[in-house]
Design an enzyme around this catalytic site. Structure first.
Site, mmCIF file in Angstrom:
data_model
loop_
_atom_site.group_PDB
_atom_site.id
_atom_site.type_symbol
_atom_site.label_atom_id
_atom_site.label_comp_id
_atom_site.label_asym_id
_atom_site.label_seq_id
_atom_site.Cartn_x
_atom_site.Cartn_y
_atom_site.Cartn_z
ATOM 1 N N GLY A 14 -18.265 -18.301 -5.030
ATOM 2 C CA GLY A 14 -19.470 -18.178 -5.939
ATOM 3 C C GLY A 14 -20.142 -19.445 -4.720
ATOM 4 C CB ALA A 76 -8.217 -16.602 -12.488
ATOM 5 C CB SER A 128 -14.326 -5.092 -6.971
ATOM 6 O OG SER A 128 -13.714 -4.974 -6.029
ATOM 7 C CE LYS A 182 -11.998 -6.949 -9.722
ATOM 8 N NZ LYS A 182 -11.334 -8.758 -8.890
ATOM 9 C CG HIS A 185 -11.785 -2.017 -9.440
ATOM 10 N ND1 HIS A 185 -11.293 -3.071 -7.794
ATOM 11 C CD2 HIS A 185 -12.774 -1.375 -7.926
ATOM 12 C CE1 HIS A 185 -11.921 -2.899 -6.746
ATOM 13 N NE2 HIS A 185 -12.598 -1.838 -7.289
ATOM 14 C CG ASN A 186 -7.954 -5.558 -8.107
ATOM 15 O OD1 ASN A 186 -9.598 -5.237 -8.728
ATOM 16 N ND2 ASN A 186 -7.982 -7.225 -8.384
ATOM 17 C CD GLU A 189 -8.554 -3.435 -4.029
ATOM 18 O OE1 GLU A 189 -9.722 -4.056 -4.704
ATOM 19 O OE2 GLU A 189 -7.731 -4.697 -3.158
#
Ligand code: NBP
Length: 474
Positions: A14, A76, A128, A182, A185-186, A189
């Protein structure tokens, strides 16, 4: 002065997002549950732009221009729900809450539904690139309504990474689409890191190279078609010497890979969607296996093969490069299949080529390679698999001899290579004219009368296995 946007949750992510916004000339209101973080941010980085510190949620909301745009960057799970519950009553219809945390897409769908009833746009957004990305330009994957993107898009695109002048940010699709993408995506990865780990292991224990030599191999690969952030940092890690012991750094790190859960979510979701993401699954399992100390200890004495070595480290490294490239193509193709399946299941209408485009920069899997994926979807937006694309088909064809040899060598030498092996199996299974699934289905009919279909006639059939073995149409 009114702020263009607010950020609540000023831990590493943040704080850096707020600084990125301020550096781009957007006045940003900042808030954190523990006020000391807000004060620290303003004291340390206040000179970088316009920060408007807020002590309470009410103060934060009051500082925002309408329609209000609020980024939530907290842990989260329950903390995100708590923060939404705190802010929602202070907002008005038309305002937007952007959740930039790593939320599960089903939570995002639930939150979006709830806030929509109050006229508030909830924009679950994948971000990301870690700390550095947040500050210098992440890859941003916003979900939520198209209407909210009209308000938010320009701001997010402004702070996103750019590749060839194109921002690594686009509207992914409604409700949970951004967090879904996302998540995948992870997952990709995880698969990419596992494949790199296997390549390293083969060069280290198969070809007998030292970490510093392998660092050079990776650095050379990074000048070719494998060029990517992950390959680049691998070269750097392998070249690093532990200052305390003088040993290669990789040798002093405990061989236990941890995980926060997005890889596991990807596989869980893939299982529900029935999408074979075997590369991601093997990567998640490999991390799990590494952590089972007692299991590994109990098995340590099991016999392995007689020691032998690939003849020539140089040509073996070339073969490993080919195996890595081919396996990577498969892992990404599987991930993109999952994106297409999720999009179909939830009606998101995700453009997979656009995902490849926004992953070219900012994020952890950024790579030259993603341009190829973008081009493949441009050539055939409805392709069922990237493997069928002309470029990828040719690359796989060129790599396959080396790929097979590397998988066989790994088995021969007793070096685990689940990522390479499962990718090759997937490739061969998709190529196969006939699969042994025919036998599986026949067995199912045998023990459970689950019926089967025939290659030569329409309809469903059952054979009376326990009786006269006559076939009946059902
Ligand atoms: P953390 O995930 O460590 O969360 C810390 C922040 O959450 C602090 O601001 C903390 O406030 C706040 N918070 C918590 Br914990 N419980 C709260 C509550 N009940 N009410 C209000 N605030 C609460 O921070 P991070 O590492 O910056 O990550 C933020 C999000 O971004 C996470 O969802 C993460 O998964 C995601 N993400 C992280 C990365 C990365 O590289 N770290 C990359 C991409 C995405 P406090 O200061 O008062 O304790």
């Amino acid at each position: 002065q009114e702020a263009s946007i607010g950020v609540t949750g000023l831990a590493v992510m943040g704080r850096n997002l707020a600084r990125n916004l301020a550096r781009h000339g957007h006045p940003v209101a900042v808030h954190n549950r523990t006020a000391a973080r807000t004060e620290e941010l303003v004291a340390e980085f206040g000179h970088e732009g316009t920060f408007i510190p807020a002590k309470t949620p009410r103060e934060l909301v009051a500082a925002l221009r309408r329609p209000r745009r609020l980024i939530v960057m907290v842990k989260a799970g329950a903390p995100t729900d708590a923060v939404i519950a705190e802010f929602a009553p202070l907002l008005e219809p038309g305002d937007m809450i952007v959740d930039g945390g790593n939320a599960h897409f089903s939570d995002t769908r639930r939150r979006e539904r709830w806030l929509r009833e109050h006229g508030i746009h909830f924009v679950g957004t994948g971000i990301s690139g870690g700390e550095e990305g947040a500050l210098h330009g992440p890859s941003i994957m916003p979900g939520g309504s198209a209407e909210s993107y009209r308000e938010l898009g320009p701001l997010l695109e402004d702070i996103a990474a750019k590749v060839d002048g194109v921002p690594c940010c686009t509207h992914v699709g409604p409700d949970g689409a951004g967090h879904f993408v996302k998540m995948v995506h992870n997952g990709i990865e995880y698969a990419d890191m596992q494949l790199i780990g296997e390549a390293y292991d083969l060069l280290r224990h198969g070809a007998g190279l030292a970490p510093s030599e392998i660092a050079e191999v990776f650095a050379a690969w990074n000048r070719g078609r494998l060029e990517s952030y992950l390959i680049e940092i691998t070269a750097q890690v392998l070249a690093h010497t532990d200052p305390a012991t003088g040993r290669p750094f990789v040798d002093v790190v405990l061989d236990r890979a941890e995980q926060k859960g997005t890889g596991r979510w990807t596989v869980q979701t893939a299982l529900e969607l029935g999408v074979p993401v075997s590369g991601i699954a093997e990567a998640v399992f490999a991390r799990a296996l590494s952590g089972h100390a007692a299991l590994r200890r109990a098995a340590r004495a099991l016999p392995g093969p007689r020691p032998s070595r690939p003849a020539d480290a140089g040509s073996f490294a070339d073969e490993v490069e080919k195996a890595l490239y081919a396996s990577k193509i498969v892992a990404y193709a599987q991930g993109f299949h999952q994106i297409q399946a999720g999009s179909a299941e939830y009606g998101w209408n995700i453009d997979p080529g656009a995902m490849a485009t926004i992953w070219r920069g900012g994020c952890i899997i950024r790579a030259r390679f993603l341009d190829r994926i973008r081009a493949a979807y441009a050539a055939d937006p409805a392709t069922p698999t990237l493997l069928a694309d002309e470029y990828f088909a040719q690359a796989l064809g060129d790599a396959q001899d080396a790929w097979r040899k590397v998988v066989a060598t790994a088995a021969h030498l007793g070096i685990p290579a689940p990522g390479f092996a499962t990718a090759l199996s997937y490739y061969d299974a998709l190529r196969a004219e006939r699969l042994p699934a025919a036998l599986t289905q026949a067995q199912r009919d045998f023990f459970g009368a689950h019926t089967y279909r025939r290659v030569d006639r329409e309809g469903s059939y059952h054979t009376r296995w326990a009786g006269d073995r006559a076939e009946i149409a059902v």
